[in-house]
Design a protein around this motif. Sequence first.
Motif, PDB file in Angstrom:
ATOM      1  N   MET A   5       0.852  -1.187   0.000  1.00 24.33           N
ATOM      2  CA  MET A   5       0.000   0.000   0.000  1.00 24.33           C
ATOM      3  C   MET A   5       0.883   1.230   0.000  1.00 24.33           C
ATOM      4  N   SER A   6       0.563   2.184  -0.899  1.00 28.37           N
ATOM      5  CA  SER A   6       1.426   3.345  -1.035  1.00 28.37           C
ATOM      6  C   SER A   6       1.042   4.478  -0.103  1.00 28.37           C
ATOM      7  N   HIS A   7      -0.084   4.335   0.586  1.00 30.63           N
ATOM      8  CA  HIS A   7      -0.509   5.377   1.509  1.00 30.63           C
ATOM      9  C   HIS A   7       0.450   5.463   2.679  1.00 30.63           C
ATOM     10  N   ARG A   8       0.472   6.630   3.324  1.00 30.54           N
ATOM     11  CA  ARG A   8       1.324   6.776   4.497  1.00 30.54           C
ATOM     12  C   ARG A   8       1.045   5.705   5.536  1.00 30.54           C
ATOM     13  N   PRO A   9       2.044   5.231   6.255  1.00 32.92           N
ATOM     14  CA  PRO A   9       1.868   4.064   7.122  1.00 32.92           C
ATOM     15  C   PRO A   9       0.913   4.336   8.281  1.00 32.92           C
ATOM     16  N   LEU A  10       0.187   3.284   8.668  1.00 35.99           N
ATOM     17  CA  LEU A  10      -0.825   3.405   9.712  1.00 35.99           C
ATOM     18  C   LEU A  10      -0.305   3.856  11.069  1.00 35.99           C
ATOM     19  N   PRO A  11       0.890   3.428  11.529  1.00 31.44           N
ATOM     20  CA  PRO A  11       1.270   3.773  12.892  1.00 31.44           C
ATOM     21  C   PRO A  11       1.373   5.269  13.160  1.00 31.44           C
ATOM     22  N   ASP A  12       1.425   6.090  12.098  1.00 29.19           N
ATOM     23  CA  ASP A  12       1.604   7.523  12.279  1.00 29.19           C
ATOM     24  C   ASP A  12       0.552   8.122  13.210  1.00 29.19           C
TER      25      ASP A  12
ATOM     26  N   TYR B 152     -22.200  -0.555  10.886  1.00 28.85           N
ATOM     27  CA  TYR B 152     -21.272  -0.680   9.766  1.00 28.85           C
ATOM     28  C   TYR B 152     -20.647   0.664   9.384  1.00 28.85           C
ATOM     29  N   PHE B 153     -19.453   0.582   8.810  1.00 27.81           N
ATOM     30  CA  PHE B 153     -18.856   1.725   8.125  1.00 27.81           C
ATOM     31  C   PHE B 153     -18.100   1.218   6.918  1.00 27.81           C
ATOM     32  N   GLY B 154     -17.792   2.124   6.001  1.00 27.09           N
ATOM     33  CA  GLY B 154     -17.047   1.774   4.802  1.00 27.09           C
ATOM     34  C   GLY B 154     -15.714   2.489   4.763  1.00 27.09           C
ATOM     35  N   GLU B 155     -14.780   1.899   4.028  1.00 24.85           N
ATOM     36  CA  GLU B 155     -13.447   2.482   3.849  1.00 24.85           C
ATOM     37  C   GLU B 155     -13.160   2.576   2.355  1.00 24.85           C
ATOM     38  N   VAL B 156     -12.567   3.676   1.941  1.00 24.42           N
ATOM     39  CA  VAL B 156     -12.085   3.850   0.572  1.00 24.42           C
ATOM     40  C   VAL B 156     -10.591   4.130   0.641  1.00 24.42           C
ATOM     41  N   ASP B 157      -9.814   3.350  -0.108  1.00 28.50           N
ATOM     42  CA  ASP B 157      -8.353   3.484  -0.112  1.00 28.50           C
ATOM     43  C   ASP B 157      -7.904   3.595  -1.570  1.00 28.50           C
ATOM     44  N   ILE B 158      -7.317   4.724  -1.926  1.00 26.17           N
ATOM     45  CA  ILE B 158      -6.853   4.957  -3.291  1.00 26.17           C
ATOM     46  C   ILE B 158      -5.334   4.888  -3.301  1.00 26.17           C
ATOM     47  N   GLY B 159      -4.783   3.937  -4.030  1.00 29.38           N
ATOM     48  CA  GLY B 159      -3.344   3.751  -4.075  1.00 29.38           C
ATOM     49  C   GLY B 159      -2.662   4.831  -4.892  1.00 29.38           C
ATOM     50  N   GLY B 160      -1.609   5.412  -4.328  1.00 28.77           N
ATOM     51  CA  GLY B 160      -0.900   6.474  -5.022  1.00 28.77           C
ATOM     52  C   GLY B 160      -0.155   5.993  -6.246  1.00 28.77           C
ATOM     53  N   ASP B 161       0.398   4.797  -6.192  1.00 31.02           N
ATOM     54  CA  ASP B 161       1.162   4.282  -7.329  1.00 31.02           C
ATOM     55  C   ASP B 161       0.248   3.822  -8.458  1.00 31.02           C
ATOM     56  N   SER B 162      -0.787   3.081  -8.110  1.00 32.79           N
ATOM     57  CA  SER B 162      -1.641   2.470  -9.128  1.00 32.79           C
ATOM     58  C   SER B 162      -2.875   3.286  -9.471  1.00 32.79           C
ATOM     59  N   GLY B 163      -3.341   4.126  -8.534  1.00 35.43           N
ATOM     60  CA  GLY B 163      -4.608   4.818  -8.712  1.00 35.43           C
ATOM     61  C   GLY B 163      -5.817   3.940  -8.500  1.00 35.43           C
TER      62      GLY B 163
ATOM     63  N   ALA C   6      -4.671  17.704   2.534  1.00 36.29           N
ATOM     64  CA  ALA C   6      -4.749  16.882   1.327  1.00 36.29           C
ATOM     65  C   ALA C   6      -3.419  16.921   0.583  1.00 36.29           C
ATOM     66  N   ALA C   7      -3.095  15.825  -0.048  1.00 36.24           N
ATOM     67  CA  ALA C   7      -1.796  15.690  -0.704  1.00 36.24           C
ATOM     68  C   ALA C   7      -1.765  16.461  -2.022  1.00 36.24           C
ATOM     69  N   ALA C   8      -0.618  17.010  -2.319  1.00 33.05           N
ATOM     70  CA  ALA C   8      -0.382  17.626  -3.624  1.00 33.05           C
ATOM     71  C   ALA C   8       0.173  16.616  -4.612  1.00 33.05           C
ATOM     72  N   ARG C   9       0.758  15.541  -4.084  1.00 33.64           N
ATOM     73  CA  ARG C   9       1.381  14.520  -4.931  1.00 33.64           C
ATOM     74  C   ARG C   9       0.478  13.295  -5.010  1.00 33.64           C
ATOM     75  N   ARG C  10       0.317  12.779  -6.185  1.00 33.64           N
ATOM     76  CA  ARG C  10      -0.505  11.601  -6.384  1.00 33.64           C
ATOM     77  C   ARG C  10       0.032  10.412  -5.598  1.00 33.64           C
ATOM     78  N   ARG C  11       1.342  10.270  -5.499  1.00 30.69           N
ATOM     79  CA  ARG C  11       1.910   9.066  -4.902  1.00 30.69           C
ATOM     80  C   ARG C  11       1.584   8.904  -3.417  1.00 30.69           C
ATOM     81  N   ASP C  12       1.087   9.965  -2.779  1.00 30.39           N
ATOM     82  CA  ASP C  12       0.764   9.859  -1.355  1.00 30.39           C
ATOM     83  C   ASP C  12      -0.495   9.037  -1.099  1.00 30.39           C
ATOM     84  N   GLY C  13      -1.393   8.920  -2.085  1.00 33.06           N
ATOM     85  CA  GLY C  13      -2.617   8.150  -1.894  1.00 33.06           C
ATOM     86  C   GLY C  13      -3.616   8.873  -1.000  1.00 33.06           C
ATOM     87  N   VAL C  14      -4.797   8.300  -0.901  1.00 37.60           N
ATOM     88  CA  VAL C  14      -5.871   8.858  -0.069  1.00 37.60           C
ATOM     89  C   VAL C  14      -6.601   7.702   0.595  1.00 37.60           C
ATOM     90  N   ARG C  15      -6.929   7.873   1.860  1.00 39.01           N
ATOM     91  CA  ARG C  15      -7.764   6.892   2.562  1.00 39.01           C
ATOM     92  C   ARG C  15      -8.815   7.650   3.371  1.00 39.01           C
TER      93      ARG C  15
END
Length: 528
Positions: free
Chosen positions: A1-8, A491-502, A137-146
């Motif tokens: 996963m290209s998003h910033r690591p969870l432990p942060d 319930y809840f939902g999660e959306v995770d967009i990979g920075g490398d792959s999109g 919000a990220a300026a760079r695509r590679r950071d990803g979004v969750r």
Amino acid sequence: MSHRPLPDRRAVLRGSLAASAALTLPTALGTAPAFARSGRPRAAWGVQTGDVTRDSALVWVRSDRPARMIVETSATESFRRPHRWHGPLLGAGTDFTGTTRLHGLPPGERIHYRVLLADPDDPRRTGEPVTGTFRTAAARRRDGVRFVWSGDLAGQGWGINPDLGGYRIFDAMARLDPDFFLFSGDTVYADGPIAATAALPDGGTWRNITTEEKSKVAETLAEFRGAFRYNLLDENLRRFNAHVPSVVQWDDHEVRNNWYPGQRIADTDARYTEKSVDVLAARARRAFGEYFPMSTPRPGAREGRVYRVLRQGPLLDVFVLDMRTYRGANSPGDQVVDPQGILGREQLEWLERELARSRAVWKVIAADMPIGLVVPDTTEGRQNVEAVAQGDPGAPLGRELQIAELLRFVKHRRITGTVWLTADVHHTSAQHYQPSRAAFGDFEPFWEFVSGPLNAGAFPAVALDGTFGPERVFVKAPTASNVSPAGGHQYFGEVDIGGDSGVLTVRLREQDGTVLYTKRLQPGLVGQ
């Protein structure tokens, strides 16, 4: 996963537990502030951030007395060389709430902030600072979004239960380290009183924290404010708010079940002395704006507007809809012409214009009501349509006409990456819409994902309407109606967009975070 690591963020959460635990609440938290002559202003309802972009954010607080809001930000938890923002004077006119806009922030960075409340007569006298964090919000695509989404909080009389640990679902969402939380409507149940106890099917007793304002349906501005304040009694939610920004929309229960503009409440409904829903909605909208950090539209736009677009960097734009304020009256939904629809003409034209302008890889349409799920309305003694679908699988009728226009627009303008997210129906599901299965076929395939409730009664899955060719590929719902949170089905939902792959990955999750269903969508497609 290209998003910033969870432990942060988890590390930040651990570091802030002591400060959160030290936040003691007034004994009469649900009542108006006491104007104590001694002491300093306190922010016992916590802090929130909202509508965060790559360079701006809104910070919210509520004081227990008149105070000047001050926000300090820093790149580090130590707050060395902080930047200070002078916010509004908090007073009775806004129920002692206030929001400060931060601007010129660095993109894609974690911001540490603290809110101080100063005595208006002596700015040197400040209360204990309340701290939080958020990411721009990220300026760079590679950071990803969750991000995470859900709706429906404290409904059907199921409020904050101390025996269950309160709203625990917010801790599960926080553990995913989301960039923001999309709160998909029914943020409160202003029409749902909270009693001290409720009977459970197994013979047990559900216990609620209660307040005076939540003992009846909300009619006055004070009662609507009390409905929004009620949820902030929950420590899980306050802790979540301090570290996860929100993007908030509203639906019906912020005012009254299944309301629409111009509606009159029947004289036989003795719960309400105020019979004009428009009057109730105006009071609710004011309280809604006071209790959430939400960006206002440009000057000259419709006052109190909820619909807006939040740009979250090159990967994501979020189009927040208001499917309540501009709708026509609920009806059987069999009109062959319906210019008002569920969005109103002005909002529909705005949505089409902004979708066409968007250059984001993904365009999430945040709808407070589903498209192809049949949601009935029997509150006026007849079978009306509450959402879009009316149960007739044939050509579009009623509000379906407006959705057909929108879907046709997306196809012919070749707008890529549209995904619909919603809540409202108190179960979780995934629907794929396909023109080859539909009575109306002038659109490209798309997905609609449903989640919720957060803490409310759960209900069986509703029927599908075949007009737009939906196929329910996943659903989890109880077989009985109004199952309490003690019985699960939250319930809840999660959306995770990979920075490398999109690639956009949707995960539908249970209250504890368990993944129930996963769908991966490829970028750059008009339909899929």
